[in-house]
Design a protein around this motif. Sequence first.
Motif, PDB file in Angstrom:
ATOM      1  N   ASP A   1      34.560 117.196 -48.681  1.00 50.12           N
ATOM      2  CA  ASP A   1      34.000 117.131 -50.036  1.00 50.12           C
ATOM      3  C   ASP A   1      32.966 118.266 -50.183  1.00 50.12           C
ATOM      4  O   ASP A   1      32.027 118.367 -49.381  1.00 50.12           O
TER       5      ASP A   1
ATOM      6  N   PHE B   1      30.542 118.964 -52.375  1.00 51.31           N
ATOM      7  CA  PHE B   1      29.151 118.583 -52.629  1.00 51.31           C
ATOM      8  C   PHE B   1      28.492 118.087 -51.330  1.00 51.31           C
ATOM      9  O   PHE B   1      27.391 118.506 -50.964  1.00 51.31           O
TER      10      PHE B   1
ATOM     11  N   ASN C   1      24.390 109.127 -51.802  1.00 48.34           N
ATOM     12  CA  ASN C   1      25.448 109.603 -52.709  1.00 48.34           C
ATOM     13  C   ASN C   1      26.412 108.530 -53.239  1.00 48.34           C
ATOM     14  O   ASN C   1      26.878 108.624 -54.360  1.00 48.34           O
ATOM     15  N   ARG C   2      26.729 107.532 -52.449  1.00 46.84           N
ATOM     16  CA  ARG C   2      27.625 106.458 -52.900  1.00 46.84           C
ATOM     17  C   ARG C   2      26.828 105.169 -52.733  1.00 46.84           C
ATOM     18  O   ARG C   2      26.603 104.708 -51.612  1.00 46.84           O
TER      19      ARG C   2
ATOM     20  N   HIS D   1      33.460 104.951 -58.091  1.00 46.97           N
ATOM     21  CA  HIS D   1      32.180 105.620 -57.815  1.00 46.97           C
ATOM     22  C   HIS D   1      31.197 105.376 -58.962  1.00 46.97           C
ATOM     23  O   HIS D   1      31.569 105.505 -60.125  1.00 46.97           O
TER      24      HIS D   1
ATOM     25  N   ASP E   1      29.014 107.118 -60.208  1.00 48.17           N
ATOM     26  CA  ASP E   1      28.729 108.263 -61.082  1.00 48.17           C
ATOM     27  C   ASP E   1      29.795 108.484 -62.158  1.00 48.17           C
ATOM     28  O   ASP E   1      29.474 108.979 -63.244  1.00 48.17           O
TER      29      ASP E   1
ATOM     30  N   ARG F   1      28.729 109.121 -66.004  1.00 47.39           N
ATOM     31  CA  ARG F   1      28.748 110.535 -66.412  1.00 47.39           C
ATOM     32  C   ARG F   1      29.658 110.722 -67.611  1.00 47.39           C
ATOM     33  O   ARG F   1      29.328 111.414 -68.567  1.00 47.39           O
TER      34      ARG F   1
ATOM     35  N   TRP G   1      37.418 113.599 -57.987  1.00 49.87           N
ATOM     36  CA  TRP G   1      36.467 114.635 -57.573  1.00 49.87           C
ATOM     37  C   TRP G   1      37.161 115.878 -57.019  1.00 49.87           C
ATOM     38  O   TRP G   1      36.505 116.817 -56.609  1.00 49.87           O
TER      39      TRP G   1
ATOM     40  N   ASN H   1      32.463 116.618 -62.063  1.00 46.01           N
ATOM     41  CA  ASN H   1      31.831 117.411 -60.996  1.00 46.01           C
ATOM     42  C   ASN H   1      32.341 118.858 -61.017  1.00 46.01           C
ATOM     43  O   ASN H   1      33.285 119.191 -61.757  1.00 46.01           O
TER      44      ASN H   1
ATOM     45  N   ASP I   1      26.841 119.231 -60.383  1.00 44.27           N
ATOM     46  CA  ASP I   1      26.593 119.299 -58.923  1.00 44.27           C
ATOM     47  C   ASP I   1      25.750 120.513 -58.534  1.00 44.27           C
ATOM     48  O   ASP I   1      24.829 120.385 -57.755  1.00 44.27           O
TER      49      ASP I   1
HETATM   50  C1  BGC Z   1      29.522 114.360 -56.695  1.00 43.28           C
HETATM   51  C2  BGC Z   1      30.920 114.771 -56.345  1.00 43.28           C
HETATM   52  C3  BGC Z   1      31.294 114.202 -55.007  1.00 43.28           C
HETATM   53  C4  BGC Z   1      31.083 112.705 -54.980  1.00 43.28           C
HETATM   54  C5  BGC Z   1      31.370 112.131 -53.610  1.00 43.28           C
HETATM   55  C6  BGC Z   1      29.420 112.843 -56.655  1.00 43.28           C
HETATM   56  O1  BGC Z   1      28.110 112.442 -56.922  1.00 43.28           O
HETATM   57  O2  BGC Z   1      29.201 114.813 -57.985  1.00 43.28           O
HETATM   58  O3  BGC Z   1      31.060 116.161 -56.303  1.00 43.28           O
HETATM   59  O4  BGC Z   1      32.647 114.495 -54.741  1.00 43.28           O
HETATM   60  O5  BGC Z   1      29.777 112.391 -55.368  1.00 43.28           O
HETATM   61  O6  BGC Z   1      30.945 110.820 -53.475  1.00 43.28           O
END
Ligand code: BGC
Length: 339
Positions: A48, A50, A130-131, A192, A194, A198, A223, A250, A275
């Motif tokens: 990934d 990011f 991030n997650r 996810h 986000d 978003r 993503w 993203n 990102d």
């Molecule tokens: C990012 C993505 C990434 C993802 C992975 C997001 O917050 O914007 O680019 O692939 O998180 O969990």
Amino acid sequence: MRSMKKYCILLSELWLCAFFLLTGCAGTKGAEEKKSIRIGVSLYRGDDTFLNNIRGELERCAKDFEQEKGVKVTLDIQDAKGNQNTQNDQVERFLALGCDVLCINPVDRTAASVLIDKAMAAQTPVIFFNRQPVAEDMDRWDRIFYVGAEAKASAVLQGSIVVDGYRENPEKLDLNGDGVVSYVLLEGESSHQDSLIRTEWSVQTLKDGGVPIEKLTGGIANWERSQASALMEQWLEKYPGRIELVICNNDDMALGAIDAMERAGMEGIAVVGIDGTTPGLAAVESGKLMGTVAIDRTQYAGAILAIATGEALGWEPDAKLEFEDGKYYQCPWQIVVKK
Ligand code: BGC
């Protein structure tokens, strides 16, 4: 853009130095001072973009920390390759190796309880990033933290890039001059936190900003650049000459859309990402991407490392990190457009 980037890096470094100085001054809780710590890091996917950027910054911050503090930091970074069972095994191994703290980017953010069970049994603190795990899991122990960046804030800034662009020059977005900006939308994984937020807030910001919009279609590209590219290729065929804007959850998906546009020999369609990845920033610089919303990587990785080292060494939490509910740290975003 370059000068803004430099300023931002400088600010980040100052922030980090200040942080480490302050944590250093804060002293330790424990009587015995450790001279080395081991941090287990598991990424949901090592490919990934990011997260790769965050990983690089984490390694850099760890080296800085070692130099400034004289404490050896071993970062054991593993790729879970999108498999929760693999990640569970990695966590077991980290604990068996005696890691002082875990930094986990969960594959399945709703399945964090299994990891938390293992970490709590070993009394090893966890920083998720991030997650975001669900609140019930986050609330199970006061040595569980989360580092991320607010989804709504990123989307409102992404929307405002388009609103500002439209106000400055409507023809650049309403390419066929029919009074409406026709857009397509590329979304991240449906599970996810986000993705949905978003999507909702980018579109809402366009509406609030008075941009007349019409959605042609949208799809989930998880993503991924290649998935986004395949979807965009189909849409370019299905809506010939009609797509005027591509809103992407993203940067990687934005780059995928651009790949498809280049293959089709199309120019002029505006694309926006989120990102501020290395290739995302380069695409803004080269004019291929209308704009992105960037995280300050040094601050993001610095926050993960600061909490991890603080927990591992027993240092008092530093006043400079502002937590929500004592456990959530949200890193700020900023707009990046070519000036
Ligand atoms: C990012 C993505 C990434 C993802 C992975 C997001 O917050 O914007 O680019 O692939 O998180 O969990």
